[in-house]
Design a protein around this motif. Structure first.
Motif, mmCIF file in Angstrom:
data_model
loop_
_atom_site.group_PDB
_atom_site.id
_atom_site.type_symbol
_atom_site.label_atom_id
_atom_site.label_comp_id
_atom_site.label_asym_id
_atom_site.label_seq_id
_atom_site.Cartn_x
_atom_site.Cartn_y
_atom_site.Cartn_z
ATOM 1 N N ASP A 1 0.829 -1.202 0.000
ATOM 2 C CA ASP A 1 0.000 0.000 0.000
ATOM 3 C C ASP A 1 0.865 1.254 0.000
ATOM 4 O O ASP A 1 0.633 2.193 -0.765
ATOM 5 N N GLU A 2 1.887 1.271 0.836
ATOM 6 C CA GLU A 2 2.780 2.429 0.935
ATOM 7 C C GLU A 2 3.532 2.666 -0.370
ATOM 8 O O GLU A 2 3.824 3.820 -0.729
ATOM 9 N N ARG B 1 0.517 3.494 -3.708
ATOM 10 C CA ARG B 1 -0.349 4.683 -3.726
ATOM 11 C C ARG B 1 0.335 5.950 -4.249
ATOM 12 O O ARG B 1 -0.283 6.712 -5.006
ATOM 13 N N LYS C 1 -3.773 11.432 -7.959
ATOM 14 C CA LYS C 1 -4.377 11.838 -6.686
ATOM 15 C C LYS C 1 -5.874 11.540 -6.631
ATOM 16 O O LYS C 1 -6.436 11.353 -5.544
ATOM 17 N N GLN D 1 -8.868 6.213 -6.487
ATOM 18 C CA GLN D 1 -9.131 5.490 -5.240
ATOM 19 C C GLN D 1 -8.809 4.018 -5.474
ATOM 20 O O GLN D 1 -9.355 3.398 -6.385
ATOM 21 N N LEU D 2 -7.914 3.489 -4.647
ATOM 22 C CA LEU D 2 -7.478 2.099 -4.799
ATOM 23 C C LEU D 2 -7.860 1.306 -3.557
ATOM 24 O O LEU D 2 -7.540 1.700 -2.441
ATOM 25 N N GLU D 3 -8.549 0.197 -3.760
ATOM 26 C CA GLU D 3 -8.900 -0.690 -2.644
ATOM 27 C C GLU D 3 -8.347 -2.077 -2.907
ATOM 28 O O GLU D 3 -8.582 -2.653 -3.969
#
Length: 262
Positions: A23-24, A27, A32, A35-37
């Protein structure tokens, strides 16, 4: 733009440092407004180093992709080189991308001949099958997919979260240099997890060769952003002429019913 990143396994709490690091690492490279899930499978054998096991797991992956579409995502990303990409595209009406096809497409603009360095000898079979299926064989070297030795396991993966230079990179680089000697000018990381870890550690090329090491997850997601852009702004998603034409809903419902109690 909303992208659902689907992992090929259930969530393993023992790998929590990996999920956080992914995730770090990912992203910051996305737009910007993206949205990522990340989502994990509700059911999985958690093993895809087998054509049959991959076949079984593909049902769970496509189910998760269908659910993501129902939940309002604009695109779906299959986060494994062992992917049911064509099957998912057939039944979804939103863009579907993967670490495999999207990264190999990007490699066409990076060099003349690519190779994939992956995590186990058995995985080479599935990836080479994809190279043929997606039409990239003429742009890859002979024996285009090669594996590190010894093969990856959970210990090596968690060790790479802390420091991939200690164990993983020496194994990876030894295989990559063999690929370069055989004509590769671009090396793709044949795992959705190790690519971001290598890039985060600053390992983006084979020293002294000019050959890039490509983080397939990062490249695949950036490519999918573009696919989602085309869908949202121009309505371009897929052809419905033949292979990707969605089958009748009732036929799919009957097929799904056959899995009840399996």
């Amino acid at each position: 733009m909303k992208i659902c990143w689907i992992h090929p396994t259930t969530r393993d709490d023992a790998l929590e440092p990996l999920w956080s690091r992914l995730d770090e690492t990912i992203r910051p490279i996305l737009r910007k407004d993206t949205q990522l899930e990340q989502r994990f499978l509700a059911r999985s054998g958690n093993f895809v180093r087998s054509l049959y096991a991959e076949h079984l797991n593909s049902v769970h992956l496509v189910d998760a992709a269908l659910q993501a579409e129902k939940d309002g995502f604009d695109a779906v990303f299959i986060g494994c080189w062992n992917d049911p990409l064509m099957e998912a595209r057939e039944v979804l009406a939103i863009p579907v991308g993967s670490v495999s096809e999207q990264t190999m497409l990007a490699a066409m603009a990076m060099g003349r001949r690519f190779a994939v360095v992956t995590v186990s000898e058995k995985t080479t079979v599935a990836i080479e099958n994809d190279i043929h299926a997606y039409g990239f064989r003429d742009r890859a070297i002979v024996r285009p997919v090669r594996a590190i030795e010894p093969q990856s396991d959970g210990k090596l993966l968690l060790g790479a979260v802390d420091d991939p230079h200690r164990e993983f990179i020496p194994r990876f680089e030894a295989v990559a240099r063999d690929c370069i000697r055989d004509g590769a000018d671009t090396i793709l990381v044949g795992c959705g997890y190790y690519g971001p870890l290598l890039r985060a550690a600053g390992y983006t090329g084979i020293p002294g060769t000019g050959v890039p090491v490509v983080d397939a997850t990062a490249v695949g997601l950036k490519y999918l952003e573009m696919m989602a852009d085309l869908s949202l702004s121009m309505g371009l998603v897929k052809s419905s002429r033949l292979q990707f034409r969605a089958p009748p809903a009732e036929a799919i419902a009957r097929a799904r019913a056959s899995l009840a109690g399996a």
